[in-house]
Design an enzyme around this catalytic site. Structure first.
Site, short mmCIF file in Angstrom:
data_model
loop_
_atom_site.label_atom_id
_atom_site.label_comp_id
_atom_site.label_asym_id
_atom_site.label_seq_id
_atom_site.Cartn_x
_atom_site.Cartn_y
_atom_site.Cartn_z
CG ASP A 86 -26.31 -129.66 -57.17
OD1 ASP A 86 -26.96 -130.33 -57.99
OD2 ASP A 86 -26.67 -128.54 -56.78
CB CYS A 273 -21.50 -123.43 -29.93
SG CYS A 273 -21.05 -121.84 -30.65
CB CYS A 276 -21.51 -118.66 -28.26
SG CYS A 276 -22.17 -118.48 -29.94
#
Length: 484
Positions: A86, A273, A276
Site C-alpha cells: 500500500d 483452534c 482456544c
C-alpha cells in the site's frame, strides 16, 4: 493479469492468478504486516493459510528505505509469498498529508520488487460533500494514470473511490478501466465498516461491480472481519486485507464469524483452534499482555482463514446463498444490507449459475435469489395444451400445475427439476408472507400469459388473502373446505 475462474456461485468465485512469487487462489485474505512491529513473524503467516501479504510501502520508505531497496521487500519481510504494498493512503486519511509524492512512492514500490503496487490514493471519507469527493477523484485519477508508467514487472491495483456518491464510484471504476489496472481496489470503506454502515458498503460494491467486467479481480480495502467475508465474496470481491487480526487483539477482542467478543466477557471459547484448545478464557486473561496479544492475533487469523475455506466450499457446493443468509442474521445492519440485492436483480442474475443441486429456503431473502425469477420466467414459456387447467397448492393432488412458494406456478413435469423440484421449504402455513406474495406474483404473470384458458385454482385457505384481482377465467376452490 490472467485471472482463471474455476468455480462460481452467486457473484462469488474461486479464481487463480500467478505472480512472480507464486499462484494466489481467491477469495483470500492478505494479512497486513507492519514492517516495524513483528507481532507474528511474516514467515509464519503461511501456516495460518495466507497465500499473500500486504505491507505499507510508505512506512518502509520513511524508516527503512535503503535497506528495503538493497534487500527487496520479500527478503526484508522474510517471506517467499507474493507481497502487495500500500502507498500510504491510510496515513493520508489519518493525518491529512504524507511526506512523499505519488511518483516517489510508485518508484519505490517498483524498486523493492512488490508484486502488486498501489498509487498514492486519496481515501475520501463517507458523506464528503460532492465537490470535495469530485476534486479528490480527479487528483486520484491523475495519479493512477501516472502509476502505469512505473509498474515495471509488478501488477498494479487501481483504487476505486468517490465517497458515498454512487455516480462518482461508477465514474472512478469506468476511468480505472480505461487506464487499465490488473486489480481494482474498492477503498474508503473502513469508516463505514467501523460504524456498521453495511448498506452503504453493499451498494458501493454493487455499483462498482456493475461497471467492471466479470473477470476483473476486485480487492476490498480494509474488510478484515470474518463476519462480512461471506457477504462480500457473494457480491464478487476476491481479495481482502486484514489488520483486524492484530488491531482487535490489542484491545483483547476475539473475532468470530458471528461478531466480536471481548475476552473479559467470555466463559468458554467457541473455537477449536490451537490457541482456544490450549487455554480457557480465564487462563488467557492471566497471560502477560504482550503474549496475550500475540495469542489472540493467532486465534483471529485462524478463524478468519477458516471462514474463507468455509466460503470456498460453499462456492464449490453452490450453497453460498445459504451461507450468506445465515451470516447476515448475526447483526440487523447486515440483514438490512443484504436486502439491497433485490434492487440489483439483473446484475446478480448475470453472475449466478443457472443449475445447482438444491435450493434451501432460509427466510424471505431466499425470495430474492435469481433462481426464483428465472423459474417464473421459464414457466411462462411452458406450452399449455388443455383448455381447462388445474393448478393446486397440494403436491399430492393430481393437477397440471402446482402453486409453490416462493416460486409460483410449477408445471407437473418440473416437480423434480431445479429449483422448485430440488427445494426444501417450510410448510405453507409456516411460510413468511413475502414468500407467498412472491409466488402469487409468479402466478399472476402465468395467468395473464394465457387469457384464453380456463383455470381451476385449488388452494388451501392460507393463500386466499393473497389471491386478489384474479382474471375472470380463474375459479378458486378452497381445499380446506373441500376436506370438510
Amino acid at each position: 493479469m490472467n485471472f482463471e475462474i474455476v468455480a462460481k456461485d452467486v457473484m462469488g468465485r474461486i479464481g487463480k492468478f500467478k505472480t512472480p512469487h507464486g499462484t494466489v487462489e481467491t477469495p483470500t485474505i492478505l494479512p497486513v504486516v507492519n514492517p516495524n512491529i513483528e507481532l507474528i513473524p511474516p514467515k509464519d503467516l503461511e501456516k495460518f493459510g495466507a497465500q499473500m501479504v500486504i505491507t505499507n510501502a510508505y512506512i518502509l520508505y520513511r524508516t527503512r528505505r535503503e535497506e528495503a531497496i538493497e534487500k527487496g521487500v520479500h527478503k526484508l519481510l522474510g517471506v517467499d509469498l507474493p507481497v502487495m504494498t500500500d502507498s500510504g493512503s491510510y496515513q493520508l486519511m489519518m493525518y491529512g498529508d504524507v511526506e512523499v509524492s505519488n511518483e516517489e512512492i510508485l518508484k519505490f514500490q517498483s524498486e523493492i520488487g512488490s508484486d502488486v503496487i498501489v498509487p498514492l490514493d486519496i481515501p475520501t471519507p463517507p458523506d464528503a460533500d460532492y465537490n470535495t469527493a469530485l476534486n479528490d477523484l480527479t487528483v486520484k485519477l491523475e495519479r493512477e494514470r501516472e502509476a502505469v508508467k512505473y509498474k515495471g514487472n509488478s501488477f498494479i491495483a487501481l483504487p476505486i473511490q468517490g465517497s458515498t456518491h454512487m455516480d462518482l464510484r461508477r465514474k472512478s471504476a469506468e476511468e480505472a478501466l480505461k487506464i487499465g489496472g490488473d486489480l481494482y481496489a474498492i477503498g474508503g470503506i473502513v469508516p463505514l465498516m467501523d460504524t456498521y454502515r453495511f448498506q452503504d458498503v453493499v451498494r458501493i460494491i454493487l455499483e462498482v461491480k456493475s461497471v467492471l467486467p466479470s473477470n476483473a479481480v476486485v480487492h476490498l480495502f480494509g474488510a478484515g472481519h470474518p463476519m462480512v467475508f461471506a457477504l462480500t465474496v457473494a457480491l464478487g470481491c476476491d481479495l481482502f486485507d486484514s489488520a483486524a487480526y492484530a488491531l482487535y487483539a490489542k484491545d483483547d477482542r476475539y473475532l468470530t464469524p458471528y461478531g466480536t467478543k471481548k475476552l473479559e466477557e467470555l466463559h468458554y471459547f467457541p473455537c477449536s483452534c490451537p490457541v482456544c484448545i490450549k487455554y480457557t478464557p480465564d487462563e488467557l486473561r492471566e497471560v502477560e499482555k504482550k503474549e496475550r496479544e500475540r495469542l489472540l492475533s493467532k486465534h483471529n487469523l485462524y478463524v478468519s482463514f477458516e471462514e474463507i475455506r468455509r466460503i470456498k466450499q460453499a462456492i464449490r457446493e453452490n450453497t453460498l446463498f445459504e451461507l450468506v443468509e445465515s451470516r447476515i442474521r448475526v447483526h440487523p445492519n447486515l440483514l438490512k444490507a443484504w436486502r439491497i440485492v433485490k434492487e440489483y436483480g439483473e446484475l446478480l442474475e448475470s453472475y449466478d449459475p443457472f443449475i445447482k443441486h438444491s435450493f434451501f429456503y432460509t427466510g424471505i431473502e431466499s425470495c430474492y435469489r435469481p433462481a426464483v425469477k428465472r423459474h417464473q420466467d421459464r414457466a411462462l414459456n411452458v406450452e399449455v395444451e388443455k383448455d381447462d387447467v388445474i393448478i393446486s397448492s397440494d403436491e399430492g393432488d393430481l393437477a397440471d400445475f402446482y402453486l409453490k412458494a416462493p416460486f409460483g406456478v410449477v408445471p407437473a413435469e418440473m416437480t423434480e427439476s431445479y429449483p422448485a423440484g430440488h427445494s426444501e421449504v417450510p410448510p405453507e402455513e409456516l411460510m413468511e408472507e413475502e414468500a407467498l406474495r412472491t409466488a402469487v406474483e409468479g402466478l399472476l404473470k402465468f395467468l395473464s400469459a394465457h387469457p384464453n384458458k380456463t383455470f381451476r385454482l385449488r388452494v388451501s385457505s392460507i393463500w386466499l388473502k393473497y389471491l386478489k384481482d384474479l382474471p375472470k377465467n380463474v375459479v378458486i376452490e378452497c381445499l380446506d373446505r373441500r376436506e370438510d
